[in-house]
Design an enzyme around this catalytic site. Structure first.
Site, PDB file in Angstrom:
ATOM      1  N   HIS A 204       6.742  -2.773   4.436  1.00  0.00           N
ATOM      2  CA  HIS A 204       5.718  -2.944   3.395  1.00  0.00           C
ATOM      3  C   HIS A 204       5.847  -4.228   2.594  1.00  0.00           C
ATOM      4  O   HIS A 204       5.097  -4.416   1.639  1.00  0.00           O
ATOM      5  CB  HIS A 204       5.753  -1.769   2.411  1.00  0.00           C
ATOM      6  CG  HIS A 204       5.172  -0.499   2.956  1.00  0.00           C
ATOM      7  ND1 HIS A 204       3.840  -0.177   2.827  1.00  0.00           N
ATOM      8  CD2 HIS A 204       5.738   0.521   3.639  1.00  0.00           C
ATOM      9  CE1 HIS A 204       3.617   0.998   3.401  1.00  0.00           C
ATOM     10  NE2 HIS A 204       4.750   1.441   3.905  1.00  0.00           N
TER      11      HIS A 204
ATOM     12  N   LYS B  71      -3.877  -2.443 -10.623  1.00  0.00           N
ATOM     13  CA  LYS B  71      -2.763  -2.364  -9.670  1.00  0.00           C
ATOM     14  C   LYS B  71      -1.486  -2.510 -10.483  1.00  0.00           C
ATOM     15  O   LYS B  71      -1.545  -2.878 -11.665  1.00  0.00           O
ATOM     16  CB  LYS B  71      -2.858  -3.482  -8.630  1.00  0.00           C
ATOM     17  CG  LYS B  71      -3.111  -4.871  -9.248  1.00  0.00           C
ATOM     18  CD  LYS B  71      -3.300  -5.962  -8.213  1.00  0.00           C
ATOM     19  CE  LYS B  71      -4.649  -5.963  -7.551  1.00  0.00           C
ATOM     20  NZ  LYS B  71      -4.645  -5.576  -6.155  1.00  0.00           N
ATOM     21  N   ARG B  72      -0.338  -2.241  -9.850  1.00  0.00           N
ATOM     22  CA  ARG B  72       0.921  -2.483 -10.556  1.00  0.00           C
ATOM     23  C   ARG B  72       0.938  -3.908 -11.113  1.00  0.00           C
ATOM     24  O   ARG B  72       0.410  -4.828 -10.490  1.00  0.00           O
ATOM     25  CB  ARG B  72       2.111  -2.305  -9.598  1.00  0.00           C
ATOM     26  CG  ARG B  72       2.325  -0.882  -9.095  1.00  0.00           C
ATOM     27  CD  ARG B  72       2.562   0.112 -10.195  1.00  0.00           C
ATOM     28  NE  ARG B  72       3.710  -0.225 -11.019  1.00  0.00           N
ATOM     29  CZ  ARG B  72       4.955   0.196 -10.806  1.00  0.00           C
ATOM     30  NH1 ARG B  72       5.228   0.985  -9.792  1.00  0.00           N
ATOM     31  NH2 ARG B  72       5.932  -0.163 -11.601  1.00  0.00           N
TER      32      ARG B  72
ATOM     33  N   LYS C  16       1.084 -10.478  -7.817  1.00  0.00           N
ATOM     34  CA  LYS C  16      -0.319 -10.048  -7.831  1.00  0.00           C
ATOM     35  C   LYS C  16      -1.168 -10.916  -8.771  1.00  0.00           C
ATOM     36  O   LYS C  16      -2.387 -10.845  -8.764  1.00  0.00           O
ATOM     37  CB  LYS C  16      -0.401  -8.569  -8.221  1.00  0.00           C
ATOM     38  CG  LYS C  16       0.174  -7.621  -7.152  1.00  0.00           C
ATOM     39  CD  LYS C  16       0.152  -6.171  -7.636  1.00  0.00           C
ATOM     40  CE  LYS C  16       0.730  -5.173  -6.657  1.00  0.00           C
ATOM     41  NZ  LYS C  16      -0.184  -4.824  -5.546  1.00  0.00           N
TER      42      LYS C  16
ATOM     43  N   THR D 229      -4.595  -1.792  -0.873  1.00  0.00           N
ATOM     44  CA  THR D 229      -5.543  -0.727  -0.547  1.00  0.00           C
ATOM     45  C   THR D 229      -6.540  -0.569  -1.687  1.00  0.00           C
ATOM     46  O   THR D 229      -7.645  -0.073  -1.473  1.00  0.00           O
ATOM     47  CB  THR D 229      -4.835   0.623  -0.311  1.00  0.00           C
ATOM     48  OG1 THR D 229      -3.934   0.869  -1.398  1.00  0.00           O
ATOM     49  CG2 THR D 229      -4.082   0.616   1.003  1.00  0.00           C
TER      50      THR D 229
ATOM     51  N   LYS E 257     -10.661   0.389  -1.641  1.00  0.00           N
ATOM     52  CA  LYS E 257     -11.349   1.398  -2.455  1.00  0.00           C
ATOM     53  C   LYS E 257     -12.495   0.769  -3.228  1.00  0.00           C
ATOM     54  O   LYS E 257     -13.578   1.351  -3.348  1.00  0.00           O
ATOM     55  CB  LYS E 257     -10.369   2.028  -3.452  1.00  0.00           C
ATOM     56  CG  LYS E 257      -9.192   2.737  -2.833  1.00  0.00           C
ATOM     57  CD  LYS E 257      -8.142   3.039  -3.917  1.00  0.00           C
ATOM     58  CE  LYS E 257      -6.790   3.292  -3.305  1.00  0.00           C
ATOM     59  NZ  LYS E 257      -5.702   3.252  -4.327  1.00  0.00           N
TER      60      LYS E 257
HETATM   61  C1  PLP Z   1      -4.760   2.327  -4.538  1.00  0.00           C
HETATM   62  C2  PLP Z   1      -3.800   2.456  -5.635  1.00  0.00           C
HETATM   63  C3  PLP Z   1      -2.777   1.510  -5.782  1.00  0.00           C
HETATM   64  C4  PLP Z   1      -2.634   0.305  -4.872  1.00  0.00           C
HETATM   65  O1  PLP Z   1      -3.395  -0.752  -5.396  1.00  0.00           O
HETATM   66  P1  PLP Z   1      -3.238  -2.248  -4.827  1.00  0.00           P
HETATM   67  O2  PLP Z   1      -4.350  -2.974  -5.494  1.00  0.00           O
HETATM   68  O3  PLP Z   1      -3.406  -2.168  -3.351  1.00  0.00           O
HETATM   69  O4  PLP Z   1      -1.905  -2.729  -5.249  1.00  0.00           O
HETATM   70  C5  PLP Z   1      -1.897   1.655  -6.834  1.00  0.00           C
HETATM   71  N1  PLP Z   1      -1.998   2.691  -7.687  1.00  0.00           N
HETATM   72  C6  PLP Z   1      -2.980   3.611  -7.594  1.00  0.00           C
HETATM   73  C7  PLP Z   1      -3.061   4.716  -8.591  1.00  0.00           C
HETATM   74  C8  PLP Z   1      -3.910   3.531  -6.560  1.00  0.00           C
HETATM   75  O5  PLP Z   1      -4.866   4.472  -6.459  1.00  0.00           O
END
Ligand code: PLP
Length: 808
Positions: free
Chosen positions: A353, A544-545, A550, A652, A656
């Site tokens: 990952h 995101k985190r 990022k 991911t 979404k």
């Molecule tokens: C999808 C998701 C992530 C991943 O987000 P990235 O933008 O791909 O880092 C992290 N936390 C939650 C709660 C998510 O639903």
């Protein structure tokens, strides 16, 4: 809802019966929490039946099963998904309406099962949903953390962490399995009696199984998430208790039960703590035991283990599985080493990952000797045999061997868990095309030279049930009306809406749905931050985190530039914007926490500047989680995916957001590249350096100061932050953050990408002023997201790695 099967009237009665007989309240006095319990219990009965049927069928088939081992499963809430899978959403809504409640109020009572940090854990949850939906005989295995991901609160702009007691009131979604338990041993020493190794452990803890039933959609098949709880063998030290030493009385219990207390608040770097290693071994040992028991019960022999058992490692956290399976096969079942090793390699596969070498997990040899002495011996033997083989491949190249070795010999000797995973698996995959290519070109290039066929790609995906059907009922209904409901289990059907982009009425409906979702998001923003935002604005979302790679900070620079530009030119035609952040910072990550505080400090200035008004708002939604994401994704216009090229393995969140009709502004990184390939260059905003350019600039000597000195807008932004314009009470607060860019080498190259990013944002503005054009591109994004269904990902794993035919 489309796929209703059950009868409406019965559910009201079933709910009332559970209120009275299980929850223990008169039906006419039920609170929303009582109703939540009762509805969940109705669903639970049906899940239980499906679980029993699925197990029976898989046993009868002597099925090949996949076991997905993961330290994290970021499930979120279960109710809406379970009702949808069971086809009883409308019936449940009708049932609770008899109690003058809306289903939404009921589902909101459920706490998130937040047993994960971010993308890696959420991926595991999406995968279980898809495994169930595809009818794959499958189990997820993990830890039943008493406390999941910390809850984030904001005080004075700073992140405060609270424990997340998600199990405090129990959960109707788990099935305790009191008969399924095993001892997990730790420490001690190893005795060698002739050929035989005997591990004399120093302590042990009991692992107890708790199942969550993961329902498939459009099928009665389910998957199982089996989570292990650590229970001390002895309850209390009663002798100590009787002398009044309550601390010591409880100590024995705590010493072992703390293994399943908390999820480590980190998703990229090893916690470096003994407890973390114990957690990893704990759930691995229990899971391997369970897998072997099931296999022996079904087949009576281990000879066909790799024909019937597939164990997938979600990152290296469960990598000790390789040594554990060898230990079980050789030490406990007496298999010869060579035969055990052949089975082992055929059984395991591994997903990487991260490309960042500093994020690869390693454990000090000394610590492993202390916690898992037998496993360390096994790792040494695997390593010796492996290096002998590698030496034959490339004789006389000690550098090659030292890079391949399972042991890092530089400094304190450490076990490299990624190397162990690769050597112990028959397939290794990355999670996007770019990431998988970079794996074999960079961090795993020596392994790829040795075993080119071992490496492959499985681009991530997300489940359309949670991320479209449940999260965005408005869009789901619109799709149902125009293309039917089949997209839920065949997301490629979304393609059918692409021609409708030219249909003005469809565009109007699509835009109206987005507007409603933005109103819902605006309400969440006001409730959680107190800031009122105008849903007519462009909602620009980065959730995101919080992590330097990022580049939330790059987005912050863009916001400050916009603020300064509006002040300099207040009468220009500004596109009203709301920049929305959400995300947690690892508790020990000082820079990430500083970025959260900076967002709040800047937000306080901008949001209260009367010259700005609705032209610009900056908000930070606290406590990002799956349920918060379910509100944010449908309400986004613009999706910020701005990692430095070559750092984001896949992402991911990007999927979404695009699935819910947001346009992406992003770098040529991770799955952004594949999103661009699918939606087309005209329907995405790609900016910045590409991976080879990043690599070349690094090699050629990157000088961030050059960008600062040659770009007046960039200089003004950095000077404002660094000089304390947003932190007047403490002007030096953000000096270190900005100095890390100007003087600290700007490791993630924000300054190099700044100008290109600003220009991409200008293009976003231009497009937003043409609502029809914007809507067409948004529709095109939705229409082309079929490939990012986790059903596609899982079908590919099943076909190319696991060798399990998908029956649908
Ligand atoms: C999808 C998701 C992530 C991943 O987000 P990235 O933008 O791909 O880092 C992290 N936390 C939650 C709660 C998510 O639903």
């Amino acid at each position: 809802m489309s796929q209703e099967t059950s009868t409406l009237p019965k559910l009201g009665a079933a709910i009332d019966e559970h209120l009275l007989k299980t929850v223990g309240v008169p039906a006419n006095e039920a609170s929303s929490t009582d109703l939540m319990q009762a509805v969940a219990l109705v669903a639970r009965e049906q899940l239980a039946e499906r679980w029993v049927e699925t197990q029976k069928a898989n046993r009868a088939d002597k099925a090949r099963r996949v076991y997905y081992l993961s330290m994290e499963f970021l499930i979120g809430r279960s109710m809406s998904n379970a009702l949808a899978a069971l086809g009883i959403t409308d019936a449940a809504a009708a049932g609770v309406s008899e109690h003058a409640h809306k289903l939404e109020q009921i589902t909101d009572r459920e706490p998130d099962a937040a047993l994960g940090n971010g993308g890696l854990g959420r991926l595991a949850a999406c995968f279980l949903d898809s495994m169930a939906t595809l009818g794959l005989p499958s189990f997820g295995y993990g830890i039943r953390y008493e406390y999941g991901m910390f809850a984030q609160d904001i005080m004075g702009g700073c992140q405060i962490e609270y424990p997340d007691p998600w199990l405090a009131d129990g959960t109707p979604w788990e099935f305790p399995r009191p008969d399924i338990s095993t001892s997990v041993r730790f420490g001690g020493w190893v005795e060698h009696v002739g050929e035989k190794a005997v591990w004399r452990p120093a302590g042990e803890v009991v692992a107890k199984a708790y199942d969550m039933v993961i329902p498939g959609h459009g099928t009665k098949k389910v998957s199982t998430l089996r989570l292990w709880k650590a229970v001390a063998p002895a309850h209390l030290d009663l002798a100590a208790f009787n002398t009044g030493d309550y601390g010591r009385a409880a100590a024995v219990k705590n010493e072992f039960e703390n293994i399943s207390w908390v999820l480590y608040p980190n998703d990229s770097t090893p916690a470096g703590r003994e407890l973390r290693l114990r957690q990893e071994y704990f759930f691995v040992a229990a899971s391997i035991y369970d897998i072997i028991q099931r296999h022996l019960a079904e087949h009576g022999t281990l000879d066909n283990l790799s024909d019937k058992v597939v164990i997938h490692l979600n990152d290296t956290h469960p990598a000790i599985s390789v040594a554990e399976l060898m230990r079980v096969l050789c030490d406990e079942h007496g298999l010869p080493w060579a035969k055990a090793w052949a089975l082992c390699k055929q059984t395991f596969s591994y997903t990487n990952h991260t490309l960042m070498p500093e994020a690869l997990e390693t454990w000090p040899v000394g610590l492993m000797q202390h916690v898992l002495p037998r496993h360390l011996e096994i790792i040494f033997r695997i390593n010796a045999e492996f290096l002998a083989e590698a030496e034959k491949f490339r004789p006389g190249d000690p550098g090659f061997l030292s890079r391949l070795s399972l042991i890092d010999e530089a400094g304190e000797r450490r076990v490299r868990m990624a190397n162990l995973s690769i050597v112990g698996s028959h397939k290794v995959n990355g999670v996007s095309a770019l990431h998988s290519n970079l794996l074999v070109e960079t961090i795993f290039s020596d392994f790829a030279a040795l075993w080119p066929d071992r490496f492959t790609n499985m681009t991530n995906g997300v489940t359309p049930r949670r991320w479209l059907s449940t999260a965005n009922p408005g869009l789901a209904n619109l799709l149902d009306k125009h293309i039917g409901s089949g997209w839920r289990i065949n997301l490629d059907e979304l393609k059918k809406i692409e021609p409708l982009r030219e249909d003005a009425a469809f565009r109007a409906s699509f835009t109206a749905v987005k507007r409603e979702n933005k109103a819902r998001l605006a309400a969440l923003i006001e409730k959680t931050t107190g800031v009122k935002v105008n849903p007519a604005s462009l909602f620009d979302v980065q959730v995101k985190r919080i992590h330097e790679y990022k580049r939330q900070l790059l987005n912050v620079l863009q916001v400050v530039r916009r603020y300064q530009a509006i002040l300099a030119n207040p009468h220009a035609e500004w596109v009203p914007r709301v920049t929305i952040f959400a995300g947690k910072a690892a508790s020990s990550y000082v820079t990430a926490k500083s970025i959260i505080r900076l967002i709040h400090d800047i937000g306080a200035v901008i949001n209260n500047d009367p010259r700005i008004g609705d032209k610009l708002k900056l908000v930070f939604i606290p406590n990002y989680s799956v349920s918060v994401a379910e509100v944010i994704m449908p309400g986004a216009d613009l999706s910020e995916q701005v990692s430095t090229a070559g750092t984001e393995a896949s992402g991911t969140g990007n999927m979404k957001l695009a699935l819910n009709g947001a346009l992406t502004i992003g770098t040529d990184d991770g799955a952004n590249i594949e999103i661009r390939e699918n939606v087309g260059d005209d329907n995405i905003f790609i900016f910045g350096l590409r991976t080879p350019e990043v690599q070349a600039l690094k090699r050629g000597g990157y000088q961030p100061m050059r960008y600062y000195e040659s770009n007046p807008s960039l200089k003004a932004v950095l000077d404002a932050i660094s000089g304390g314009q947003f932190s007047p009470s403490e002007p030096g607060r953000y000096r270190p953050l900005i100095d890390s860019l100007l003087w600290g080498g700007d490791h993630y190259m924000l300054l190099a990408d700044y100008q290109s990013y600003i220009e991409a944002h200008d293009k976003v503005d231009t497009l937003f002023l043409q609502p029809d054009e914007w809507a067409k591109k948004a529709i095109t994004n939705v229409a082309n997201m079929g490939v990012f269904s986790s059903d596609r990902t899982i079908a590919q794993y099943a076909d190319e790695i696991w060798g399990i035919p998908v029956s649908r």
